[in-house]
Design a protein around this motif. Structure first.
Motif, mmCIF file in Angstrom:
data_model
loop_
_atom_site.group_PDB
_atom_site.id
_atom_site.type_symbol
_atom_site.label_atom_id
_atom_site.label_comp_id
_atom_site.label_asym_id
_atom_site.label_seq_id
_atom_site.Cartn_x
_atom_site.Cartn_y
_atom_site.Cartn_z
ATOM 1 N N UNK A 72 7.902 -9.536 1.254
ATOM 2 C CA UNK A 72 7.346 -8.296 0.707
ATOM 3 C C UNK A 72 8.020 -7.969 -0.627
ATOM 4 N N UNK A 73 7.311 -7.679 -1.711
ATOM 5 C CA UNK A 73 5.894 -7.357 -1.822
ATOM 6 C C UNK A 73 5.037 -8.460 -2.458
ATOM 7 N N UNK A 81 -2.384 4.518 -7.446
ATOM 8 C CA UNK A 81 -3.311 4.613 -6.315
ATOM 9 C C UNK A 81 -2.948 3.556 -5.266
ATOM 10 N N UNK A 82 -3.238 3.883 -4.039
ATOM 11 C CA UNK A 82 -2.980 2.947 -2.940
ATOM 12 C C UNK A 82 -4.237 2.854 -2.088
ATOM 13 N N UNK A 83 -4.535 1.656 -1.632
ATOM 14 C CA UNK A 83 -5.726 1.449 -0.804
ATOM 15 C C UNK A 83 -5.383 0.566 0.395
ATOM 16 N N UNK A 139 3.881 0.567 -1.993
ATOM 17 C CA UNK A 139 5.238 0.037 -2.160
ATOM 18 C C UNK A 139 5.213 -1.244 -2.997
ATOM 19 N N UNK A 140 4.200 -2.086 -2.785
ATOM 20 C CA UNK A 140 4.094 -3.330 -3.550
ATOM 21 C C UNK A 140 3.873 -3.033 -5.030
ATOM 22 N N UNK A 141 2.932 -2.130 -5.335
ATOM 23 C CA UNK A 141 2.660 -1.814 -6.746
ATOM 24 C C UNK A 141 3.847 -1.098 -7.380
ATOM 25 N N UNK A 158 -7.241 -1.022 4.150
ATOM 26 C CA UNK A 158 -8.378 -1.078 5.073
ATOM 27 C C UNK A 158 -7.976 -1.853 6.328
ATOM 28 N N UNK A 175 -2.947 -7.106 -2.789
ATOM 29 C CA UNK A 175 -3.107 -6.901 -4.227
ATOM 30 C C UNK A 175 -2.179 -7.794 -5.072
ATOM 31 N N UNK A 177 1.896 0.165 2.337
ATOM 32 C CA UNK A 177 2.478 -1.118 1.888
ATOM 33 C C UNK A 177 1.966 -1.444 0.490
ATOM 34 N N UNK A 178 0.673 -1.128 0.259
ATOM 35 C CA UNK A 178 0.067 -1.397 -1.049
ATOM 36 C C UNK A 178 0.777 -0.585 -2.133
#
Lengths: 216, 230
Positions: free
Chosen positions: B95-96, A162-164, A191-193, A166, B101, A188-189
């Protein structure tokens, strides 16, 4: 004089009618928001894999329609497909040694040297608009289904991510800009996870070990 | 007995438009309070940098990018200025590892991050000595009054009065990358009341609450990192 007045009044009525028609059509049509943005390449150690990636039509042309709660009409059409492709095309070459884009899943068998085939998909897409949520932020939430398969089509892993994202509502900011900013944060979230968590998906970890791709 | 009388005429509108702002200008001031807590000594040389990052993991709010930029501007200008790496440039380059998160929440997480070679090398490349985490929000409350505007063939105008209170609460936590520990924190609390009288035209008399919080925090941060903080 009478003729002149009649002619002015008829002309005015026609103008009024056209103006009303334009306003009515504008009010009924949905606003299209095309998500756009650039994404940095992740700073991670590459995995020694040659991976084929296949984007299906649903992913490439992904579009979400937000309905107007009062009228039931389409309110916003959010096109995120091209940004999703842009993100994956930036992210995957930073994670894997080599990435090959495939025209179809079947074409993977014909290519030599591929270790696996990666197929991303979008299962759910949600948008939170300040006018509806009463929060002063634009929000985007996306549920992905990621699949990694062998070149013969057997699945190695099938997992959900999942990506979130805001973005705070700003004075004089358009809905387009708010949604676009929130979508970029969500991408971006993801891609980071993905970059930090890919090797930790249990099935993938096991496969990497069994194929000696992972240093002990 | 002298009784002060004011007779309202159309001729008095320009006078009123001048007098009212003058009265409220005196009233629309801001109170700023800054607290500093130091755990360890600090110092920075001219070839070293810091980075100021906004915390964005909170569900209800996120530290405004504009506020982070404002504090960075204050720190990087004037006497005893410190070189500050641009926030977005840093976030993109790292990044990241510093996304909402994935960003380190405690100094223990920073140690884990420094164990990742690519991340540690990039931080060294930037020459960053301290990471400053900014967390906070400006909230508006006590809104009252109303202004009504009308427009007609002969012209238009507004009449009424509005007022509100802004309250800025921000905290800066400073992490030393050499010792991988928190060396202290600075908090700022600024509040002030704004007024908007409207006599023909609305005249905003805005209390510069966030701007004062920014300059107060920025200047204190500069002193703190240079080692001259109290």
């Amino acid at each position: 004089m009478t003729t002149s007045l009649t002619s002015i009044s008829a002309h005015g009525a026609l103008k009024g009618f056209l103006l009303s028609a334009i306003l009515l059509l504008t009010a009924c049509s949905a606003t299209t928001i095309n998500i756009s943005g650039t994404f940095p390449a992740p700073l991670v150690q590459k995995l020694p894999l040659t991976v084929g990636v296949f984007y299906d039509d649903a992913f490439t042309n992904h579009s979400f329609i937000e309905i107007n709660d009062n009228t039931g009409d389409d309110q916003y059409i959010i096109n995120s497909g091209s940004s999703q492709i842009e993100l994956f095309n930036t992210m995957l070459p930073a994670v894997f040694e080599e990435v090959v884009q495939l025209d179809s899943i079947d074409s993977a068998n014909a290519l030599n040297g591929l270790d696996a085939v990666f197929i991303p998909g979008i299962e759910e897409f949600q948008v939170g608009l300040p006018q509806k949520t009463r929060l002063n932020v634009y929000e985007i939430w996306v549920k992905y289904n990621m699949r990694l398969a062998r070149t013969n089509g057997d699945y190695i892993a099938d997992w959900v991510m999942t990506a979130y994202g805001k973005s705070p509502e700003e004075t004089f900011q358009s809905v387009d800009a708010g949604v676009n900013d929130a979508a970029n944060v969500a991408l971006r979230d993801l891609a980071a996870s993905f970059t930090l968590g890919f090797g930790n998906v249990p099935e993938i970890k096991e496969w990497l070990r069994s194929e000696n791709f992972l240093e002990e | 007995m002298n009784i002060l009388r004011f007779k309202f005429t159309y001729n008095s509108i320009p006078r009123l438009a001048f007098v009212l702002p003058a009265i409220f200008f005196l009233c629309s001031c801001t109170t700023t309070e800054i607290d500093e807590f130091r755990q360890s000594p600090t110092a920075i040389s001219f070839d070293e940098s810091i980075v100021i990052l906004g915390r964005r993991q909170n569900n209800n709010y996120e530290t405004e990018e504009d506020f982070v930029t404002c504090v960075a501007d204050v720190v990087s200008r004037g006497q005893n200025s410190i070189s500050v790496v641009d926030e977005q440039l840093f976030l993109d380059a790292m990044f990241p590892f510093f996304e909402p998160r994935t960003a380190p929440m405690r100094t223990g997480h920073l140690e884990q991050l420094m164990a990742v070679d690519v991340a540690a090398d990039k931080l060294e490349e930037f020459g960053i000595e301290y990471i400053v985490w900014l967390d906070g929000i400006t909230e508006r409350s006590d809104q009252s009054g109303s202004i009504s505007c009308t427009i007609g063939p002969g012209g238009g105008g507004c009449f009424g009065f509005g007022t509100w209170t802004d309250d800025s609460n921000f905290e800066a936590e400073i992490w030393d990358l050499d010792t991988m520990s928190s060396v202290g924190s600075i908090s700022t609390d600024a509040n002030g009341q704004s007024y908007m009288p409207a006599v023909v035209i609305p005249i905003p008399l805005i209390a510069r609450v966030e701007a004062n919080a920014c300059s107060g925090l920025g200047n204190q941060l500069k002193q703190f990192i240079n080692g001259s903080g109290t």
